[in-house]
Design an enzyme around this catalytic site. Sequence first.
Site, PDB file in Angstrom:
ATOM      1  N   GLU A 177      15.941  10.087   8.389  1.00  0.00           N
ATOM      2  CA  GLU A 177      15.845  10.245   9.907  1.00  0.00           C
ATOM      3  C   GLU A 177      17.057  11.025  10.547  1.00  0.00           C
ATOM      4  OE1 GLU A 177      15.139   6.192  10.912  1.00  0.00           O
ATOM      5  OE2 GLU A 177      13.811   5.911   9.336  1.00  0.00           O
ATOM      6  N   ASN A 218      13.758  12.602   4.462  1.00  0.00           N
ATOM      7  CA  ASN A 218      12.918  11.356   4.936  1.00  0.00           C
ATOM      8  C   ASN A 218      12.479  11.305   6.397  1.00  0.00           C
ATOM      9  OD1 ASN A 218      10.891   9.692   4.013  1.00  0.00           O
ATOM     10  ND2 ASN A 218      12.528   7.942   4.465  1.00  0.00           N
ATOM     11  N   HIS A 254       4.649   4.946   9.262  1.00  0.00           N
ATOM     12  CA  HIS A 254       4.438   3.406   9.648  1.00  0.00           C
ATOM     13  C   HIS A 254       3.494   3.595  10.656  1.00  0.00           C
ATOM     14  CE1 HIS A 254       7.852   1.637   7.453  1.00  0.00           C
ATOM     15  NE2 HIS A 254       8.730   2.829   8.025  1.00  0.00           N
ATOM     16  N   GLU A 282       6.524   5.348   3.355  1.00  0.00           N
ATOM     17  CA  GLU A 282       6.653   4.069   3.807  1.00  0.00           C
ATOM     18  C   GLU A 282       5.593   3.556   4.551  1.00  0.00           C
ATOM     19  OE1 GLU A 282      10.514   3.850   5.953  1.00  0.00           O
ATOM     20  OE2 GLU A 282      11.536   5.096   4.818  1.00  0.00           O
ATOM     21  N   ASP A 284       2.811   1.753   6.068  1.00  0.00           N
ATOM     22  CA  ASP A 284       2.104   0.233   6.405  1.00  0.00           C
ATOM     23  C   ASP A 284       1.430   0.405   7.882  1.00  0.00           C
ATOM     24  OD1 ASP A 284       5.527  -0.573   7.126  1.00  0.00           O
ATOM     25  OD2 ASP A 284       4.299   0.489   8.560  1.00  0.00           O
TER      26      ASP A 284
HETATM   27  O1  G3I Z   1      20.853  -8.715   3.161  1.00  0.00           O
HETATM   28  C1  G3I Z   1      21.344  -9.277   4.407  1.00  0.00           C
HETATM   29  C2  G3I Z   1      21.362 -10.942   4.058  1.00  0.00           C
HETATM   30  O2  G3I Z   1      22.698 -11.328   3.515  1.00  0.00           O
HETATM   31  C3  G3I Z   1      21.738 -11.554   5.547  1.00  0.00           C
HETATM   32  O3  G3I Z   1      21.893 -13.015   5.487  1.00  0.00           O
HETATM   33  C4  G3I Z   1      20.504 -11.001   6.697  1.00  0.00           C
HETATM   34  C5  G3I Z   1      20.487 -11.701   8.029  1.00  0.00           C
HETATM   35  O4  G3I Z   1      21.636 -11.175   8.589  1.00  0.00           O
HETATM   36  O5  G3I Z   1      20.465  -9.844   6.693  1.00  0.00           O
HETATM   37  C6  G3I Z   1      20.258  -9.139   5.409  1.00  0.00           C
HETATM   38  O6  G3I Z   1      20.011  -7.739   5.521  1.00  0.00           O
HETATM   39  C7  G3I Z   1      18.821  -7.144   6.116  1.00  0.00           C
HETATM   40  C8  G3I Z   1      18.284  -6.410   5.112  1.00  0.00           C
HETATM   41  O7  G3I Z   1      17.026  -5.700   6.007  1.00  0.00           O
HETATM   42  C9  G3I Z   1      17.809  -7.020   4.118  1.00  0.00           C
HETATM   43  O8  G3I Z   1      16.727  -8.106   4.144  1.00  0.00           O
HETATM   44  C10 G3I Z   1      19.438  -6.469   7.532  1.00  0.00           C
HETATM   45  O9  G3I Z   1      20.127  -7.556   8.478  1.00  0.00           O
HETATM   46  C11 G3I Z   1      18.168  -6.107   8.228  1.00  0.00           C
HETATM   47  O10 G3I Z   1      18.648  -5.217   9.198  1.00  0.00           O
HETATM   48  C12 G3I Z   1      17.339  -5.166   7.039  1.00  0.00           C
HETATM   49  O11 G3I Z   1      16.621  -4.454   7.699  1.00  0.00           O
HETATM   50  C13 G3I Z   1      15.872  -3.503   6.896  1.00  0.00           C
HETATM   51  C14 G3I Z   1      15.896  -2.185   7.752  1.00  0.00           C
HETATM   52  O12 G3I Z   1      15.373  -0.799   7.224  1.00  0.00           O
HETATM   53  C15 G3I Z   1      17.291  -1.643   8.134  1.00  0.00           C
HETATM   54  O13 G3I Z   1      17.901  -1.441   6.634  1.00  0.00           O
HETATM   55  C16 G3I Z   1      14.194  -3.572   6.687  1.00  0.00           C
HETATM   56  O14 G3I Z   1      14.144  -4.877   5.792  1.00  0.00           O
HETATM   57  C17 G3I Z   1      13.487  -2.423   6.224  1.00  0.00           C
HETATM   58  O15 G3I Z   1      12.320  -2.528   5.988  1.00  0.00           O
HETATM   59  C18 G3I Z   1      13.947  -1.304   7.135  1.00  0.00           C
HETATM   60  O16 G3I Z   1      13.364  -0.278   6.267  1.00  0.00           O
HETATM   61  C19 G3I Z   1      13.337   1.310   7.044  1.00  0.00           C
HETATM   62  C20 G3I Z   1      13.689   2.377   6.339  1.00  0.00           C
HETATM   63  O17 G3I Z   1      14.793   1.735   5.492  1.00  0.00           O
HETATM   64  C21 G3I Z   1      13.791   3.579   6.918  1.00  0.00           C
HETATM   65  N1  G3I Z   1      12.411   3.749   7.695  1.00  0.00           N
HETATM   66  C22 G3I Z   1      12.400   2.825   8.813  1.00  0.00           C
HETATM   67  C23 G3I Z   1      12.135   1.404   7.880  1.00  0.00           C
HETATM   68  C24 G3I Z   1      11.774   0.496   8.966  1.00  0.00           C
HETATM   69  O18 G3I Z   1      12.799   0.186   9.900  1.00  0.00           O
END
Ligand code: G3I
Length: 370
Positions: A177, A218, A254, A282, A284
């Site tokens: 991005e 990406n 998305h 990605e 969905d």
């Molecule tokens: O692993 C920690 C955990 O230890 C903690 O307890 C919990 C609560 O704070 O957070 C967990 O981390 C989270 C992580 O996902 C793993 O579940 C982060 O807070 C959360 O922000 C993260 O969200 C992900 C997001 O990207 C940011 O990285 C989403 O699951 C994921 O679907 C999303 O995917 C992105 C792609 O990478 C890029 N394109 C867009 C897409 C959707 O935003």
Amino acid sequence: MVAVSTLAAVGSAIVVAGQTRAENAPAGAAGTRPGTVPTPVPAPLGPHSPLRDLAAGRGLVVGSAVDVPALSATPGYAAELGREFSSVTAESAMKWDAVEPVQGSPDFTAADTLVAFARTHGQVVYGHNLVWYQSLPDWLTNATLPDAQYGEVLRAHISAEVGHFRQAVWAWDVVNEPLAEDGSLRPDLWTSHLGPGYIADALRWAHDADPDAVLFLNEYGAEDVNAKSDGLYRLVRDLLAQGVPLGGVGFQLHLAPAGVPARLVENLRRFTALGLQVAITELDVRVPVPAAAGALARQAEVYLAAISACLAVPGCVSFTVWGFTDAVSWIPAAYPGYGQACLLDPTLAPKPAYWAVAGALRHAATATPP
Ligand code: G3I
């Protein structure tokens, strides 16, 4: 040279071919790009063949984003992932905040779990992601460094992570991005401290760490022919002109029920015409929940349009959904009031969208070539 992976195959095996799919790209392509694209070996098809076997009939890799904790925590999740998909993408486990929460102390434990799962199930691993404006470790987000030091930190991170997964990861979302909605560079931490050259540098550093990996940019919102995809096209064309080892472009897809952009195929083709691979990275399709009557049938039409677009473009080498079951999806938290975005329902039962994708893949695998 054809390097045949020794991944134990469940169903369709994966062959890592020395040539890139760009050789199948339309005439006039800029020639093959660096890197080795996996080519699944077709398996005999039956009435209940999984998506991976149906896709292999067209040499297409079909994957899903994976929530690594769900592999052990969600009943049936691992078995379904291993059965249906020939590729896995770490939804979060390979991001910078996950692999280096403490500066200089890399922790690849969760990501290694996914790589081991993939090896056991004859799957390839798509690396996501090395450079992003989100999911940065706190020590970096909170730092105030001289500009040049941001480059040193970035190079060290890329070299360490790509080096750790060398030969285990076939492709990387090197920069995720990078653009704003108008097609200009996103004014993020990297652009502000390093300028536009950080993208070329990141790609070169990743290539140095694993010359066999196919290196992607990406993006989201660049699936149609629009200002953002025009900016992306200019960016990749300029990178290729500089001889930067860019191998492909990922289009996230998305989507909401409105569906697939009308000019998606045209857009994908202008990128493959540059000699690049393209990938749906990605996918969905979120719907208002609880899904109204007909909403899941409409969702299936959108999934069908997406897989059909990838099948229509020879350089589309990988088709990945961003989670495969409604039981484990980012959508409800990100889009309140929406959900049910995946191929399988929370009980891992196939939805109309699954059958739409399976039907398109089966038709493509069994149709006589033109
Ligand atoms: O692993 C920690 C955990 O230890 C903690 O307890 C919990 C609560 O704070 O957070 C967990 O981390 C989270 C992580 O996902 C793993 O579940 C982060 O807070 C959360 O922000 C993260 O969200 C992900 C997001 O990207 C940011 O990285 C989403 O699951 C994921 O679907 C999303 O995917 C992105 C792609 O990478 C890029 N394109 C867009 C897409 C959707 O935003």
